[in-house]
Design a protein around this motif. Structure first.
Motif, PDB file in Angstrom:
ATOM      1  N   PHE A 113       0.820  -1.205   0.000  1.00 30.20           N
ATOM      2  CA  PHE A 113       0.000   0.000   0.000  1.00 30.20           C
ATOM      3  C   PHE A 113       0.856   1.257   0.000  1.00 30.20           C
ATOM      4  N   TYR A 114       2.014   1.218   0.634  1.00 32.81           N
ATOM      5  CA  TYR A 114       2.885   2.386   0.654  1.00 32.81           C
ATOM      6  C   TYR A 114       3.487   2.658  -0.722  1.00 32.81           C
ATOM      7  N   THR A 115       3.796   1.604  -1.465  1.00 28.27           N
ATOM      8  CA  THR A 115       4.428   1.779  -2.768  1.00 28.27           C
ATOM      9  C   THR A 115       3.431   1.771  -3.921  1.00 28.27           C
ATOM     10  N   ALA A 116       2.142   1.686  -3.621  1.00 24.47           N
ATOM     11  CA  ALA A 116       1.136   1.656  -4.686  1.00 24.47           C
ATOM     12  C   ALA A 116       1.146   2.975  -5.447  1.00 24.47           C
ATOM     13  N   LYS A 117       1.164   2.892  -6.756  1.00 25.58           N
ATOM     14  CA  LYS A 117       1.144   4.056  -7.624  1.00 25.58           C
ATOM     15  C   LYS A 117       0.272   3.728  -8.823  1.00 25.58           C
ATOM     16  N   SER A 118      -0.274   4.742  -9.389  1.00 25.77           N
ATOM     17  CA  SER A 118      -1.094   4.521 -10.582  1.00 25.77           C
ATOM     18  C   SER A 118      -0.229   4.609 -11.832  1.00 25.77           C
ATOM     19  N   GLN A 119      -0.703   4.002 -12.884  1.00 23.95           N
ATOM     20  CA  GLN A 119      -0.021   4.043 -14.182  1.00 23.95           C
ATOM     21  C   GLN A 119      -0.847   4.915 -15.117  1.00 23.95           C
ATOM     22  N   ILE A 120      -0.862   6.193 -14.857  1.00 19.08           N
ATOM     23  CA  ILE A 120      -1.692   7.107 -15.647  1.00 19.08           C
ATOM     24  C   ILE A 120      -0.819   7.985 -16.537  1.00 19.08           C
ATOM     25  N   THR A 121       0.214   7.396 -17.079  1.00 20.36           N
ATOM     26  CA  THR A 121       1.134   8.137 -17.931  1.00 20.36           C
ATOM     27  C   THR A 121       0.911   7.796 -19.403  1.00 20.36           C
ATOM     28  N   LYS A 122       1.371   8.679 -20.244  1.00 16.40           N
ATOM     29  CA  LYS A 122       1.192   8.545 -21.691  1.00 16.40           C
ATOM     30  C   LYS A 122       1.637   7.168 -22.185  1.00 16.40           C
ATOM     31  N   ASN A 180       0.376  -0.926  -8.222  1.00 18.35           N
ATOM     32  CA  ASN A 180       0.603   0.018  -9.307  1.00 18.35           C
ATOM     33  C   ASN A 180      -0.269  -0.247 -10.527  1.00 18.35           C
ATOM     34  N   SER A 181      -1.169  -1.211 -10.471  1.00 21.55           N
ATOM     35  CA  SER A 181      -2.014  -1.514 -11.626  1.00 21.55           C
ATOM     36  C   SER A 181      -3.508  -1.486 -11.351  1.00 21.55           C
ATOM     37  N   VAL A 182      -3.957  -1.787 -10.152  1.00 19.94           N
ATOM     38  CA  VAL A 182      -5.382  -1.960  -9.875  1.00 19.94           C
ATOM     39  C   VAL A 182      -5.885  -0.872  -8.935  1.00 19.94           C
ATOM     40  N   GLY A 183      -6.981  -0.224  -9.346  1.00 23.28           N
ATOM     41  CA  GLY A 183      -7.578   0.815  -8.527  1.00 23.28           C
ATOM     42  C   GLY A 183      -9.065   0.603  -8.329  1.00 23.28           C
ATOM     43  N   LEU A 184      -9.547   0.949  -7.149  1.00 25.22           N
ATOM     44  CA  LEU A 184     -10.962   0.917  -6.804  1.00 25.22           C
ATOM     45  C   LEU A 184     -11.499   2.339  -6.908  1.00 25.22           C
ATOM     46  N   GLU A 185     -12.582   2.514  -7.667  1.00 25.11           N
ATOM     47  CA  GLU A 185     -13.167   3.832  -7.872  1.00 25.11           C
ATOM     48  C   GLU A 185     -14.505   3.939  -7.153  1.00 25.11           C
ATOM     49  N   LEU A 186     -14.720   5.074  -6.527  1.00 22.92           N
ATOM     50  CA  LEU A 186     -16.013   5.419  -5.949  1.00 22.92           C
ATOM     51  C   LEU A 186     -16.488   6.647  -6.706  1.00 22.92           C
ATOM     52  N   THR A 187     -17.672   6.579  -7.287  1.00 19.67           N
ATOM     53  CA  THR A 187     -18.101   7.668  -8.164  1.00 19.67           C
ATOM     54  C   THR A 187     -19.453   8.238  -7.774  1.00 19.67           C
ATOM     55  N   ILE A 188     -19.616   9.485  -8.120  1.00 19.01           N
ATOM     56  CA  ILE A 188     -20.919  10.135  -8.089  1.00 19.01           C
ATOM     57  C   ILE A 188     -21.041  10.831  -9.440  1.00 19.01           C
ATOM     58  N   GLY A 189     -22.205  10.745 -10.036  1.00 17.92           N
ATOM     59  CA  GLY A 189     -22.343  11.296 -11.375  1.00 17.92           C
ATOM     60  C   GLY A 189     -23.742  11.755 -11.691  1.00 17.92           C
ATOM     61  N   TYR A 190     -23.835  12.440 -12.803  1.00 19.88           N
ATOM     62  CA  TYR A 190     -25.090  12.976 -13.299  1.00 19.88           C
ATOM     63  C   TYR A 190     -25.200  12.605 -14.769  1.00 19.88           C
ATOM     64  N   SER A 191     -26.374  12.154 -15.192  1.00 21.03           N
ATOM     65  CA  SER A 191     -26.565  11.847 -16.605  1.00 21.03           C
ATOM     66  C   SER A 191     -27.912  12.369 -17.076  1.00 21.03           C
ATOM     67  N   THR A 192     -27.958  12.675 -18.348  1.00 22.61           N
ATOM     68  CA  THR A 192     -29.203  13.086 -18.973  1.00 22.61           C
ATOM     69  C   THR A 192     -29.398  12.242 -20.225  1.00 22.61           C
ATOM     70  N   ILE A 236      -7.961  -1.394 -14.225  1.00 20.15           N
ATOM     71  CA  ILE A 236      -6.660  -2.034 -14.266  1.00 20.15           C
ATOM     72  C   ILE A 236      -5.817  -1.267 -15.269  1.00 20.15           C
ATOM     73  N   HIS A 237      -4.692  -0.742 -14.822  1.00 17.73           N
ATOM     74  CA  HIS A 237      -3.809   0.049 -15.667  1.00 17.73           C
ATOM     75  C   HIS A 237      -2.690  -0.846 -16.169  1.00 17.73           C
ATOM     76  N   LEU A 238      -2.589  -0.947 -17.479  1.00 12.91           N
ATOM     77  CA  LEU A 238      -1.598  -1.821 -18.118  1.00 12.91           C
ATOM     78  C   LEU A 238      -0.429  -0.959 -18.591  1.00 12.91           C
ATOM     79  N   THR A 239       0.773  -1.370 -18.228  1.00 12.55           N
ATOM     80  CA  THR A 239       1.957  -0.627 -18.651  1.00 12.55           C
ATOM     81  C   THR A 239       2.421  -1.108 -20.004  1.00 12.55           C
ATOM     82  N   LYS A 240       3.328  -0.348 -20.587  1.00 12.21           N
ATOM     83  CA  LYS A 240       3.865  -0.695 -21.908  1.00 12.21           C
ATOM     84  C   LYS A 240       4.606  -2.000 -21.883  1.00 12.21           C
TER      85      LYS A 240
END
Length: 181
Positions: free
Chosen positions: A15-24, A143-155, A177-181
């Motif tokens: 958990f301390y080293t967890a990072k997201s892979q949200i790079t180009k 560094n690959s798996v994230g849990l999302e909690l969302t609130i949203g609006y749709s029409t 799930i974020h897949l790296t190169k």
């Protein structure tokens, strides 16, 4: 005792080293599910929405992707009949993450447009356009798996029906799930 201590230490390191892979250049796959319910004196409405997604980070923190969708709606008139509605949709989404990729949590927002077709129990088919906005935190387990909690609006606007738009506030949970190169 040593096994328990070792397990706790491993969990803390993960958990301390967890990072997201949200790079180009990275891909993400996953989806979310949501539930909504509405009641008034005339009717009860229950809605379950399942939306898988696949996206590609065209620049750091910003992804573009496609999202198919399945939506089940049950509409019950008080003291009367119920009418189930099954909808299938697909369309693009844009997602932006606000914090650095080195964090073990992040905040994101997403907009999407879906074109769909709905079929009721009486075999009446209707096409629709849906525009949605959602936001929330994502907590990364590694560094690959994230849990999302969302609130949203749709029409939702039905095509060629002349009916008013249906506006919905949703809460949901999902995984990416974020897949790296």
């Amino acid at each position: 005792m040593i096994k328990k201590l070792l397990s706790v230490m491993v969990c803390c390191v993960v958990f301390y080293t967890a990072k997201s892979q949200i790079t180009k250049g990275n891909w993400m796959v996953g989806g979310n599910a949501s539930f909504s319910s509405a009641n008034n004196a005339n009717y009860t409405q229950t809605n379950i929405l399942i939306q898988p997604s696949i996206g590609y980070f065209i620049v750091d923190n910003f992804s573009l992707g496609i999202k198919p969708s399945y939506d089940y709606l049950k509409f019950t008139v008080t003291g009367g009949t119920s009418s189930p509605l099954n909808s299938f949709s697909i369309g693009p989404f844009l997602r932006y993450y606000f914090l650095q990729s080195t964090r073990d949590f992040n905040l994101f927002s997403e907009v999407n447009y879906l074109f769909g077709s709905s079929k009721s129990g009486s075999n009446i088919s209707v096409n629709s356009n849906t525009f949605s906005f959602l936001a929330g935190p994502v907590i990364y387990f590694n560094n690959s798996v994230g849990l999302e909690l969302t609130i949203g609006y749709s029409t939702v606007k039905e095509v060629y029906s002349g009916a008013a738009s249906t506006n919905t506030l949703r809460v949901g949970v999902g995984f990416q799930i974020h897949l790296t190169k």
